[in-house]
Design a protein around this motif. Structure first.
Motif, PDB file in Angstrom:
ATOM      1  N   ALA A 106       0.858  -1.196   0.000  1.00  0.00           N
ATOM      2  CA  ALA A 106       0.000   0.000   0.000  1.00  0.00           C
ATOM      3  C   ALA A 106       0.890   1.240   0.000  1.00  0.00           C
ATOM      4  O   ALA A 106       1.951   1.251   0.637  1.00  0.00           O
ATOM      5  CB  ALA A 106      -0.912  -0.012   1.225  1.00  0.00           C
ATOM      6  N   PRO A 107       0.457   2.272  -0.702  1.00  0.00           N
ATOM      7  CA  PRO A 107       1.269   3.498  -0.704  1.00  0.00           C
ATOM      8  C   PRO A 107       1.350   4.109   0.696  1.00  0.00           C
ATOM      9  O   PRO A 107       0.375   4.107   1.433  1.00  0.00           O
ATOM     10  CB  PRO A 107       0.529   4.433  -1.669  1.00  0.00           C
ATOM     11  N   ARG A 108       2.498   4.570   1.030  1.00  0.00           N
ATOM     12  CA  ARG A 108       2.708   5.182   2.350  1.00  0.00           C
ATOM     13  C   ARG A 108       3.155   6.613   2.173  1.00  0.00           C
ATOM     14  O   ARG A 108       3.892   6.984   1.361  1.00  0.00           O
ATOM     15  CB  ARG A 108       3.746   4.399   3.148  1.00  0.00           C
TER      16      ARG A 108
END
Length: 108
Positions: A106-108
Motif C-alpha cells: 500500500a502506498p505510504r
C-alpha cells in the motif's frame, strides 16, 4: 521492487513450509534424522531469505509473510499430502493475501 519482494516471499514459503514438512516427515512419519536435518537447514535458510526483503521493517515483513504462509501451507497440503481445501480455507487464504498486499505494497 514488488516482483523481487513477491519472489522472496515465495522462496521463503518454500523453505519454511518445506522445512517444517521435512521435520514432520522425519519425526511423525519416522523417516529419520536425515529428513529432520534437511528440514532444519531449510528452516535456517528461510531466515536468511526473509532478511533480503526490500522493506527495512522486520515486523512488517514477518507480519506480511504470515499471509503468504497461510496460503502457501494450504497449497503445500494440496500438492504434498492430497489435502482438499474447502471454500472457507480458500476464502481465508484470499483474505490473508489481501492483507499481505495492504501491509507490504500500500502506498505510504
Amino acid at each position: 521492487m514488488v516482483l523481487r519482494s513477491v519472489l522472496l516471499f515465495v522462496l521463503a514459503a518454500v523453505l519454511e513450509i518445506g522445512g517444517a514438512w521435512l521435520v514432520w516427515q522425519g519425526v511423525r512419519e519416522q523417516r529419520g534424522l536425515v529428513w529432520v536435518g534437511a528440514g532444519v537447514l531449510a528452516l535456517g535458510a528461510y531466515g536468511f531469505v526473509a532478511a533480503f526483503q526490500p522493506d527495512p521493517h522486520f515486523g512488517r515483513v514477518l507480519a506480511a509473510y504470515g499471509g503468504v504462509f497461510i496460503a502457501g501451507s494450504l497449497l503445500w497440503g494440496v500438492v504434498a499430502d492430497g489435502f482438499r481445501p474447502d471454500r472457507w480455507d480458500l476464502t481465508g487464504a484470499a483474505v490473508a493475501l489481501i492483507g499481505v498486499g495492504l501491509i507490504m505494497y500500500a502506498p505510504r
